[in-house]
Enzyme design. Sequence first.
Site, PDB file in Angstrom:
ATOM      1  N   LYS A 122      -6.414  -7.698  -5.275  1.00 18.73           N
ATOM      2  CA  LYS A 122      -5.102  -7.118  -5.004  1.00 18.73           C
ATOM      3  C   LYS A 122      -4.230  -8.219  -4.385  1.00 18.73           C
ATOM      4  CE  LYS A 122      -3.106  -2.830  -3.267  1.00 18.73           C
ATOM      5  NZ  LYS A 122      -3.374  -1.479  -2.724  1.00 18.73           N
ATOM      6  N   GLU A 145      -7.315  14.863  -0.361  1.00 26.44           N
ATOM      7  CA  GLU A 145      -6.538  15.785   0.481  1.00 26.44           C
ATOM      8  C   GLU A 145      -7.226  17.138   0.613  1.00 26.44           C
ATOM      9  OE1 GLU A 145      -5.260  13.887  -1.912  1.00 26.44           O
ATOM     10  OE2 GLU A 145      -3.822  12.617  -0.877  1.00 26.44           O
ATOM     11  N   ARG A 178      -1.782  18.906  -2.717  1.00 26.04           N
ATOM     12  CA  ARG A 178      -3.152  18.795  -3.238  1.00 26.04           C
ATOM     13  C   ARG A 178      -4.141  19.656  -2.435  1.00 26.04           C
ATOM     14  NH1 ARG A 178      -4.725  14.055  -6.307  1.00 26.04           N
ATOM     15  NH2 ARG A 178      -3.379  14.161  -8.168  1.00 26.04           N
TER      16      ARG A 178
HETATM   17  C1  LIG Z   1      -2.773  12.332  -4.283  1.00 30.30           C
HETATM   18  C2  LIG Z   1      -2.316  11.020  -3.700  1.00 30.30           C
HETATM   19  N1  LIG Z   1      -2.676  10.691  -2.446  1.00 30.30           N
HETATM   20  C3  LIG Z   1      -2.282   9.524  -1.914  1.00 30.30           C
HETATM   21  C4  LIG Z   1      -1.488   8.667  -2.615  1.00 30.30           C
HETATM   22  C5  LIG Z   1      -0.986   7.382  -1.970  1.00 30.30           C
HETATM   23  N2  LIG Z   1      -1.514   6.198  -2.631  1.00 30.30           N
HETATM   24  C6  LIG Z   1      -0.809   5.500  -3.489  1.00 30.30           C
HETATM   25  S1  LIG Z   1      -1.625   4.166  -4.059  1.00 30.30           S
HETATM   26  C7  LIG Z   1      -2.960   4.538  -3.089  1.00 30.30           C
HETATM   27  C8  LIG Z   1      -4.173   3.676  -3.099  1.00 30.30           C
HETATM   28  C9  LIG Z   1      -4.694   3.564  -4.484  1.00 30.30           C
HETATM   29  O1  LIG Z   1      -5.780   2.679  -4.463  1.00 30.30           O
HETATM   30  P1  LIG Z   1      -6.314   2.128  -5.848  1.00 30.30           P
HETATM   31  O2  LIG Z   1      -6.434   3.243  -6.795  1.00 30.30           O
HETATM   32  O3  LIG Z   1      -7.532   1.357  -5.539  1.00 30.30           O
HETATM   33  O4  LIG Z   1      -5.139   1.190  -6.381  1.00 30.30           O
HETATM   34  P2  LIG Z   1      -4.720  -0.247  -5.837  1.00 30.30           P
HETATM   35  O5  LIG Z   1      -3.565   0.000  -4.890  1.00 30.30           O
HETATM   36  O6  LIG Z   1      -5.896  -0.865  -5.181  1.00 30.30           O
HETATM   37  O7  LIG Z   1      -4.292  -1.009  -7.060  1.00 30.30           O
HETATM   38  C10 LIG Z   1      -2.746   5.690  -2.367  1.00 30.30           C
HETATM   39  C11 LIG Z   1      -3.691   6.280  -1.407  1.00 30.30           C
HETATM   40  C12 LIG Z   1      -1.129   9.045  -3.929  1.00 30.30           C
HETATM   41  N3  LIG Z   1      -0.322   8.249  -4.680  1.00 30.30           N
HETATM   42  N4  LIG Z   1      -1.563  10.206  -4.440  1.00 30.30           N
END
Ligand SMILES: Cc1ncc(C[n+]2csc(CCOP(=O)(O)OP(=O)(O)O)c2C)c(N)n1
Length: 622
Positions: A280, A366, A394
Site C-alpha cells: 500500500k 459492523e 450494515r
Molecule cells: C462497510 C464498510 N466499512 C468500512 C469502510 C471503510 N473502509 C474503506 S477502505 C477500508 C479498508 C479496506 O482495506 P482493504 O480492503 O485491505 O483495501 P486497501 O485500503 O488495503 O487497499 C475501510 C475499512 C467501508 N468502505 N465499508
Amino acid sequence: MTTVTLDQIQSPADLRSMGRRELKEIATQLREFVLQSVSRTGGHLSSNLGTVELTIALHYVFNTPDDRIVWDVGHQSYPHKILTGRREQMATLRQMGGMSGFPKRSESEYDAFGTAHSSTSISAALGMAVASRNLGLSRQHIAVIGDGAMTAGMAFEALNNAGVTPNVNLLVVLNDNDMSISPPVGALNRYLARLLSGSFYAAAKNVGRAVLQHVPPVLELARRFEGHAKGMVTPATLFEEFGFNYVGPIDGHDLDSLVPTLQNLQALGGLQFLHVVTRKGQGYKLAEADPVLYHGPGKFDPSIGIQKSKTPSKQTFTQVFGHWLCDMAAADERLYGITPAMREGSGLVQFEQRFPLRYFDVGIAEQHAVTFAAGLACEGQKPVVAIYSTFLQRGYDQLIHDVALQNLDVTFALDRAGIVGADGATHAGSYDIAFLRCVPNMVVATPSDENEARLLLNSCFLHPGPASVRYPRGAGCGAQVVAGLEAVEIGKAVTRRAGRVVAILCFGTLLAECAAVAEQLDASLIDMRFVKPLDEALLLSLAESHQAFVTVEEAMVMGGAGSAVLEFFGAHDIVAPVLQLGLPDRFVDHGEQSVLLRGLGLDAAGIEQSILARFAALLAPA
Ligand SMILES: Cc1ncc(C[n+]2csc(CCOP(=O)(O)OP(=O)(O)O)c2C)c(N)n1
Ligand SMILES: CC(=O)[C@@H](O)[C@H](O)COP(=O)(O)O
Ligand SMILES: [Mg+2]
C-alpha cells in the site's frame, strides 16, 4: 527504448496493443500521474498506488468491459478510471459535478458495479457470472478485493454461495497489502500471513506454470497433478475449501508474474482465486512508510509530503469524541471502545494507547461489532460503538434484534452524520435519525455543537439502555468544550431564543444557521437535543404560544425528526403548520459539505428563504 505514453491510452484496447515491456513504462507513468493528480485534488492515495500493475494486467488480459471487473470498496480504482478514458476527469475528482471517487455504473461502462461500502464485490460478480451463464454468454467476472475487505462476513457469504454454483466464471483477486485503513486485525490476517510464508510453494508452482503455459493440454494434466501435489505440499487453503482453485501468493507489482498467471486463469475459467501481494503506497516512499497517513489525504505537495498545519485548526467532532471516550473510560472501567476498522476515522487512536484491554477493532465487521457490544452489555459492561452513520446501516438488524429488543446498555457514537462531502452519496449519514427513532428503547440524541456533543455523550453513556449520539464530519462552530462528565436530562430541550409567531425546532448542528434566522425573523429557537424522546411538555407549551413551526435537521426529512414532531402534534390534536427542512428524497452526490448544504437550502439564507416563503403572511408586521 519504449516511447509509449499514458495519454496514448484512451481505452484498454490501446493497452492491449502494447508489449509487456511497454506495459512497464505505462505503469511508471500511471503511478506518477496518480500521485500528482491526487496530491492536487485530495482523495484516496496509498491504495491506488498499490494497484497500478494489477489494474494494467487485468485490463490487458481480460476483454473489458465485456469481461466484468468489480472493485471492492472501489477507493483503489483511480488507475482503472484513468485507463478507461477518464484521465482528464481526475482533475475533478470528488468535486461537485466531477468524477466520483468510487466506481459508478452511470459514469462508465467499465464500472461494472458501484462500490464504496466494503465487501460487496464477490456477491456482485457472482450474480453477474450466473446471469452470463444462463444467458449463454462466455464472459469472465473478476472481483478485486483487499485483505481488509475480506474480513467482512459478506465476502464469505459470497464465497460460500459460489462454491455450490456450477459452471460460472468467477475470478476473485485478493489484493493483500497487509493493511486495512489501519494495520489489519483478526485471525484472517494471520492466516494470509501463513500463506505468504508458504510463498516457496507459489514460486515453485509458477515456475512450473511458466514452463507449461505454452502447452495447454499439459496444463490441465499439471493442474490435476498440482491438486494432488498441493495436498502433499501444503494443506488446501481456506479458499479451496470453498471450491476455488487457489493460486498464489504472487507479486502484485510484477507484470511478468501477473500477466501470464491471469492468462492461465482466464484459460482455466470456473472458480479461480488469485492471491496477489502488493504494498500500500507502492512507489512513493512517504506513502510506503505511512500508508495510513496517505490513505485519504487532502491536497499536499508530493515533493515534501503531508505537512501538519501551522495554524491551530478547530477541534473536529471526532476529536471531541476521542477525548471524551478517554475521559469517560478513565472514570468508568466498564467502558469499552469498539470500532469496525475505522480507528483513525472515528478517533480511537489515543483510546487504544491508553486502554488497550478495552479497545476492540473488529475489522470490517459492523454486524459483529454491534452484537459483540451486546454481549459485553449482557455482562454489565458499557460498550461504546464508534461507527460512521453510513456504516451502521450494515449492523441495523443487530441493533434492533440484539441490542434494543433486549434493552441493552450500548452507546452508538455516530460520526459522519449528515452530508459527508467528498465521499458522496455512498457515505452520506442521511438515514440514522429515520431508522433509529422507530426502534423501541432507543434514545436518539442530536447535539448542536462540540460542547453539546460531549454533554449528550455523557448523558447517553450514563443512560442505562441503548442510545445514539450523532455528529457531522469535520469541525463545528468552534464552541468551547467543557471537560466535565456531567449529564443532562434525557429528552429535555433547551430554549435558545424566545420569539414570537414561529418556533424553529433545531435537531443538531444546523443550530448556528438557525440562530441567525431566528434573530432576523424574531422567531423562537429551540435546541431540541433529542429526537427520541421528544420534549413533549415544551412542544405542548409552544403550541399554546406559537402559530407555526419549523423543524431543521441534517438528515432525511422523510421519517426524520420533523416527522416525529408532526406525529406528536397529530397525536395531541395540535393543528399548526409545520415546515420540515432537511435532506430531500434523493441521493446527494459528492462535493464540498458547505456548498452542498447551501445547495440544499440548509444554510442561514436558505432556511430563512424557506420560512418566509411558507409563513410570510404570519410574519408580516401586524
Ligand atoms: C462497510 C464498510 N466499512 C468500512 C469502510 C471503510 N473502509 C474503506 S477502505 C477500508 C479498508 C479496506 O482495506 P482493504 O480492503 O485491505 O483495501 P486497501 O485500503 O488495503 O487497499 C475501510 C475499512 C467501508 N468502505 N465499508
Ligand atoms: C473508502 C472509505 O470508505 C473510507 O476511506 C472513507 O472514505 C473515509 O471517510 P473519511 O475521509 O470521512 O474518514
Ligand atoms: Mg489492504
